[in-house]
Scaffold this motif. Structure first.
Motif, PDB file in Angstrom:
ATOM      1  N   LEU A  42      41.932  38.017  40.781  1.00  0.00           N
ATOM      2  CA  LEU A  42      43.201  37.479  41.291  1.00  0.00           C
ATOM      3  C   LEU A  42      43.311  37.668  42.799  1.00  0.00           C
ATOM      4  O   LEU A  42      43.710  36.748  43.529  1.00  0.00           O
ATOM      5  CB  LEU A  42      44.374  38.172  40.587  1.00  0.00           C
ATOM      6  CG  LEU A  42      44.614  37.809  39.122  1.00  0.00           C
ATOM      7  CD1 LEU A  42      45.684  38.715  38.521  1.00  0.00           C
ATOM      8  CD2 LEU A  42      45.024  36.341  38.973  1.00  0.00           C
ATOM      9  N   TYR A  64      47.083  32.655  34.054  1.00  0.00           N
ATOM     10  CA  TYR A  64      47.788  32.856  35.327  1.00  0.00           C
ATOM     11  C   TYR A  64      47.754  31.597  36.193  1.00  0.00           C
ATOM     12  O   TYR A  64      48.770  31.221  36.794  1.00  0.00           O
ATOM     13  CB  TYR A  64      47.174  34.041  36.083  1.00  0.00           C
ATOM     14  CG  TYR A  64      47.511  35.380  35.482  1.00  0.00           C
ATOM     15  CD1 TYR A  64      48.827  35.791  35.307  1.00  0.00           C
ATOM     16  CD2 TYR A  64      46.502  36.249  35.064  1.00  0.00           C
ATOM     17  CE1 TYR A  64      49.137  37.027  34.743  1.00  0.00           C
ATOM     18  CE2 TYR A  64      46.798  37.483  34.505  1.00  0.00           C
ATOM     19  CZ  TYR A  64      48.114  37.860  34.341  1.00  0.00           C
ATOM     20  OH  TYR A  64      48.414  39.075  33.790  1.00  0.00           O
ATOM     21  N   ARG A  65      46.615  30.943  36.259  1.00  0.00           N
ATOM     22  CA  ARG A  65      46.511  29.721  37.067  1.00  0.00           C
ATOM     23  C   ARG A  65      47.443  28.635  36.532  1.00  0.00           C
ATOM     24  O   ARG A  65      48.104  27.926  37.305  1.00  0.00           O
ATOM     25  CB  ARG A  65      45.066  29.217  37.088  1.00  0.00           C
ATOM     26  CG  ARG A  65      44.139  30.010  38.001  1.00  0.00           C
ATOM     27  CD  ARG A  65      42.830  29.269  38.218  1.00  0.00           C
ATOM     28  NE  ARG A  65      42.066  29.150  36.983  1.00  0.00           N
ATOM     29  CZ  ARG A  65      41.109  29.988  36.611  1.00  0.00           C
ATOM     30  NH1 ARG A  65      40.799  31.012  37.378  1.00  0.00           N
ATOM     31  NH2 ARG A  65      40.453  29.805  35.475  1.00  0.00           N
ATOM     32  N   PRO A  67      51.111  33.792  45.438  1.00  0.00           N
ATOM     33  CA  PRO A  67      50.907  33.799  43.992  1.00  0.00           C
ATOM     34  C   PRO A  67      51.122  35.178  43.382  1.00  0.00           C
ATOM     35  O   PRO A  67      50.882  36.201  44.023  1.00  0.00           O
ATOM     36  CB  PRO A  67      49.455  33.343  43.846  1.00  0.00           C
ATOM     37  CG  PRO A  67      49.193  32.538  45.076  1.00  0.00           C
ATOM     38  CD  PRO A  67      49.971  33.211  46.158  1.00  0.00           C
ATOM     39  N   GLU A  68      51.582  35.195  42.121  1.00  0.00           N
ATOM     40  CA  GLU A  68      52.014  36.427  41.484  1.00  0.00           C
ATOM     41  C   GLU A  68      51.426  36.555  40.078  1.00  0.00           C
ATOM     42  O   GLU A  68      51.091  35.548  39.440  1.00  0.00           O
ATOM     43  CB  GLU A  68      53.540  36.463  41.402  1.00  0.00           C
ATOM     44  CG  GLU A  68      54.178  35.605  40.329  1.00  0.00           C
ATOM     45  CD  GLU A  68      53.998  34.101  40.512  1.00  0.00           C
ATOM     46  OE1 GLU A  68      54.260  33.366  39.546  1.00  0.00           O
ATOM     47  OE2 GLU A  68      53.594  33.640  41.600  1.00  0.00           O
ATOM     48  N   ALA A  69      51.311  37.811  39.613  1.00  0.00           N
ATOM     49  CA  ALA A  69      50.825  38.065  38.254  1.00  0.00           C
ATOM     50  C   ALA A  69      51.380  39.394  37.776  1.00  0.00           C
ATOM     51  O   ALA A  69      51.577  40.320  38.568  1.00  0.00           O
ATOM     52  CB  ALA A  69      49.298  38.094  38.217  1.00  0.00           C
ATOM     53  N   TYR A 125      45.906  35.841  45.203  1.00  0.00           N
ATOM     54  CA  TYR A 125      47.161  36.368  44.642  1.00  0.00           C
ATOM     55  C   TYR A 125      47.638  37.529  45.503  1.00  0.00           C
ATOM     56  O   TYR A 125      46.863  38.400  45.894  1.00  0.00           O
ATOM     57  CB  TYR A 125      46.965  36.797  43.187  1.00  0.00           C
ATOM     58  CG  TYR A 125      47.027  35.636  42.227  1.00  0.00           C
ATOM     59  CD1 TYR A 125      48.091  35.474  41.358  1.00  0.00           C
ATOM     60  CD2 TYR A 125      46.016  34.672  42.219  1.00  0.00           C
ATOM     61  CE1 TYR A 125      48.147  34.388  40.481  1.00  0.00           C
ATOM     62  CE2 TYR A 125      46.067  33.585  41.354  1.00  0.00           C
ATOM     63  CZ  TYR A 125      47.139  33.447  40.493  1.00  0.00           C
ATOM     64  OH  TYR A 125      47.200  32.362  39.648  1.00  0.00           O
ATOM     65  N   ASN A 158      50.204  28.952  35.083  1.00  0.00           N
ATOM     66  CA  ASN A 158      51.627  29.285  35.178  1.00  0.00           C
ATOM     67  C   ASN A 158      52.008  29.868  36.536  1.00  0.00           C
ATOM     68  O   ASN A 158      53.016  30.579  36.647  1.00  0.00           O
ATOM     69  CB  ASN A 158      51.982  30.283  34.073  1.00  0.00           C
ATOM     70  CG  ASN A 158      51.894  29.668  32.691  1.00  0.00           C
ATOM     71  OD1 ASN A 158      52.758  28.904  32.286  1.00  0.00           O
ATOM     72  ND2 ASN A 158      50.828  30.005  31.965  1.00  0.00           N
ATOM     73  N   GLN A 159      51.237  29.563  37.549  1.00  0.00           N
ATOM     74  CA  GLN A 159      51.522  30.085  38.889  1.00  0.00           C
ATOM     75  C   GLN A 159      52.921  29.667  39.330  1.00  0.00           C
ATOM     76  O   GLN A 159      53.348  28.531  39.126  1.00  0.00           O
ATOM     77  CB  GLN A 159      50.489  29.561  39.885  1.00  0.00           C
ATOM     78  CG  GLN A 159      50.617  30.169  41.264  1.00  0.00           C
ATOM     79  CD  GLN A 159      49.476  29.748  42.176  1.00  0.00           C
ATOM     80  OE1 GLN A 159      48.315  29.740  41.756  1.00  0.00           O
ATOM     81  NE2 GLN A 159      49.792  29.378  43.403  1.00  0.00           N
TER      82      GLN A 159
END
Length: 426
Positions: free
Chosen positions: A347, A301-302, A254-256, A352, A304-305
């Motif tokens: 995160l 964020y969740r 997962p990314e942010a 993440y 649009n993971q």
């Protein structure tokens, strides 16, 4: 360790760590680690250069000096032969700022004279001529830095800026003398009566000449560019070994993206990114009033993971000024730093693995939060994404990668590219 770096913010620390890792052909660079704050105890694994990341650029002068001296003490205890005080390539510091006092304290502690002052980084358009700092073809005070929300730069003359911050003498090494290079340039530093010498540099070749001339200097100050030629000195002396940044581990997961910079470059990168990826403009007044919290960002964020989601607080100078006037500049900065730190910590705990950050203060808050969540202090410096911005890896069993971007750095597609390269893509 051979080289110890004291950096006054986290993106700047990543920037110079990246320079030290790369070095120049044919010798290459040094095995480098970046630390979140001052480490405790010894380090291992053959680290040849250590970069200590402080948040001292906008700290009270007394705190910046004491933290820098503590960092110096630890680096010397690790056997460092050369100390570099790293500040921004735009020398962003107010007349009452910290560059002069910190440089002065370090120079006195090391009994150093003829200490170079050179924030030039030609690869990103920062050059120095006749002691004046340029960004591209514009003087610093006409480049947009005059509108910086925390450290506005209204004078491009580095000697003049430095003299406002310290009572120590300041001289100049003009471009012709730098380009003469060799023993002549080395003698200029070693025989100087001034405490500091601002050095001109308009190309990487000038930085390499400076690096060679500074082979015996105990203290060097500047931007990341000043470190370009330093690894070569240790390789040629037989003190450094070969290392391969391409061998570093890559990370998926997962990314942010978190952006707190208000620079024009970052705003352009956000505009590019939102063409194909979800973005969230953070309502800063809502943050200040408590209606926007970390849960707001975490939900974004969740939801649009997998889509490279980006949340940002960046705004145009007039909008930023209006918010600062309403709530107070320091209060806004503190609240946003806390918000980004809490989000980053959550995160990482949620699994993440790839986090990209824009903005010096934001990067510092996020990097410290991630390090705390993982209970580590060292970040291994890996591949370069764009000039001055490497991939940083924290932890071993379940590593997390970070990219810490100074506001004005990076190509227009930086955010998506950074996430892709963290997974090992070219």
């Amino acid at each position: 360790m051979l080289i110890g770096v004291i950096a006054d913010d986290f993106t700047g620390a990543s920037d110079i760590a990246n320079t030290l890792v790369k070095g120049v052909a044919p010798e290459g660079g040094l095995k480098t680690a970046q630390f979140c704050g001052i480490p405790t105890g010894e380090i291992g694994d053959g680290i040849e250069a250590g970069v200590i990341s402080l948040k001292s650029r906008t700290a009270p002068v007394e705190d910046a000096v004491s933290e820098s001296l503590a960092a110096l003490e630890w680096l010397l205890s690790q056997g460092c032969k050369q100390i570099v005080f790293k500040y921004c390539s735009t020398f962003d510091s107010t007349p009452a700022g910290n560059i002069g006092p910190v440089a002065d304290a370090l120079a006195k502690a090391l009994d150093a004279k003829g200490v170079v002052v050179c924030p030039a980084f030609p690869g990103t358009g920062r050059t120095i001529y006749q002691g004046h700092l340029f960004v591209g073809d514009r003087l610093l005070n006409e480049s947009g830095m005059q509108n910086h929300p925390l450290t506005p730069m209204t004078d491009p003359n580095l000697s003049r800026v430095l003299r406002r911050q310290t009572a120590s003498s300041v001289g100049l090494v003009p471009l012709a003398q730098v380009q003469a290079g060799g023993a002549t340039l080395q003698r200029a530093f070693e025989s100087a009566t001034e405490r500091f010498l601002v050095a001109d540099a308009v190309a990487d070749a000038d930085l390499l000449r400076l690096g060679q001339a500074l082979c015996s200097a105990t203290l060097i100050t500047g931007g990341s560019g000043i470190a370009l030629g330093l690894p070569r000195n240790f390789h040629q002396a037989g003190l450094a070994g070969a290392q391969d940044v391409e061998a570093e581990a890559t990370v998926s997961g997962p990314e942010a993206i978190l952006a707190g910079s208000c620079s024009g470059a970052t705003r352009g990168q956000i505009e590019e990114h939102e063409q194909a990826h979800p973005t969230l403009a953070i309502d800063v007044p809502g943050v200040m009033e408590g209606t926007v919290t970390e849960d707001t960002l975490l939900e974004f964020y969740r939801a649009n993971q997998g889509k490279a989601p980006l949340a940002y607080s960046a705004g145009k100078p007039d909008a930023v000024a209006e918010i600062q006037a309403r709530f107070g500049r320091k209060a806004v900065a503190h609240r946003l730093d806390a918000l980004f730190a809490n989000v980053a910590r959550a995160l990482v705990r949620a699994g993440y693995r790839r986090i990209v950050v824009a903005g010096g203060e934001t990067s510092g808050a996020v990097a410290q939060a991630v390090a705390e969540a993982l209970n580590v202090s060292a970040m291994v410096v890996g591949r370069e994404i764009d000039p001055g911005i490497p991939i940083l890896t924290l932890g071993e069993e379940v590593p997390v990668t970070l990219a810490l971007k100074s506001g004005n750095f990076g190509a227009s597609d930086f955010f998506a590219k950074a996430l892709t390269m963290m997974e090992g893509a070219p």
